[in-house]
Design an enzyme around this catalytic site. Sequence first.
Site, PDB file in Angstrom:
ATOM      1  N   HIS A  17      40.861  36.042  30.220  1.00 19.22           N
ATOM      2  CA  HIS A  17      40.358  34.412  31.276  1.00 19.22           C
ATOM      3  C   HIS A  17      39.928  33.833  29.734  1.00 19.22           C
ATOM      4  CE1 HIS A  17      39.099  37.200  34.779  1.00 19.22           C
ATOM      5  NE2 HIS A  17      40.098  36.851  35.162  1.00 19.22           N
ATOM      6  N   LYS A  41      36.605  41.975  49.498  1.00 25.10           N
ATOM      7  CA  LYS A  41      36.497  42.711  48.956  1.00 25.10           C
ATOM      8  C   LYS A  41      35.164  42.877  47.747  1.00 25.10           C
ATOM      9  CE  LYS A  41      39.212  43.639  46.316  1.00 25.10           C
ATOM     10  NZ  LYS A  41      40.563  44.074  45.267  1.00 25.10           N
ATOM     11  N   ARG A  90      50.724  35.569  35.017  1.00 29.57           N
ATOM     12  CA  ARG A  90      51.437  36.844  34.198  1.00 29.57           C
ATOM     13  C   ARG A  90      52.088  37.134  33.931  1.00 29.57           C
ATOM     14  NH1 ARG A  90      45.828  40.163  36.044  1.00 29.57           N
ATOM     15  NH2 ARG A  90      46.966  39.683  37.794  1.00 29.57           N
ATOM     16  N   SER A 128      41.355  42.216  35.630  1.00 31.84           N
ATOM     17  CA  SER A 128      40.645  42.954  36.214  1.00 31.84           C
ATOM     18  C   SER A 128      40.092  44.426  36.643  1.00 31.84           C
ATOM     19  CB  SER A 128      39.479  41.686  36.513  1.00 31.84           C
ATOM     20  OG  SER A 128      39.279  40.818  36.151  1.00 31.84           O
TER      21      SER A 128
END
Length: 160
Positions: A17, A41, A90, A128
């Site tokens: 990040h 979530k 990514r 993460s």
Amino acid sequence: MRIFVYPGSFDPVTNGHLDIIDRAAKLCDKLIVAVLKNRSKTPAFTMEERVSFLEQVLDGRGNVEVIPFSGLLVDFMKEHNATTVIKGLRAVSDFEYEFQMALLNKNLAPEVETLFMMTNIKYSYLSSSAVRELASYGGNIRDLVPEKIVDQIYDKLKAY
Ligand code: PNS
């Protein structure tokens, strides 16, 4: 003034990040790191913790601001007079989801652009969720997140 927004959960912020933040901040006058509140979530870290981690590691970056947000990203963009959403990619696996979000947002707000930046190859494997999993089992996260927040992450997640 050219204002860009980099949205995400940042649960927690990673070196991947930070790499995107540093590169994106060079392309605009102000970069807002928008931290999402209402995920379906429940995040591992509270909003206060996620914002605090970002503020600790962004120390000294003059044109970057951290702001919590809930609701639709396009509404946040309008509220802050922002022109462009920054997203990091990514791998091919990120593409489909990001493609759908960019098109949905384009449909909601045609004036908002989404700009994709390829991640630094060094961080292409990093997420993460991987950091959370490693930390919860006491694995080494020192190369994955900024040094300043390593112990704070262990303190919270190793207690699980
Ligand atoms: O770090 P994440 O969890 O991949 O970030 C996802 C985020 C915050 C970019 C995305 O969930 C988002 O933009 N949410 C806001 C709600 C919204 O605008 N939804 C419509 C577009 S799908």
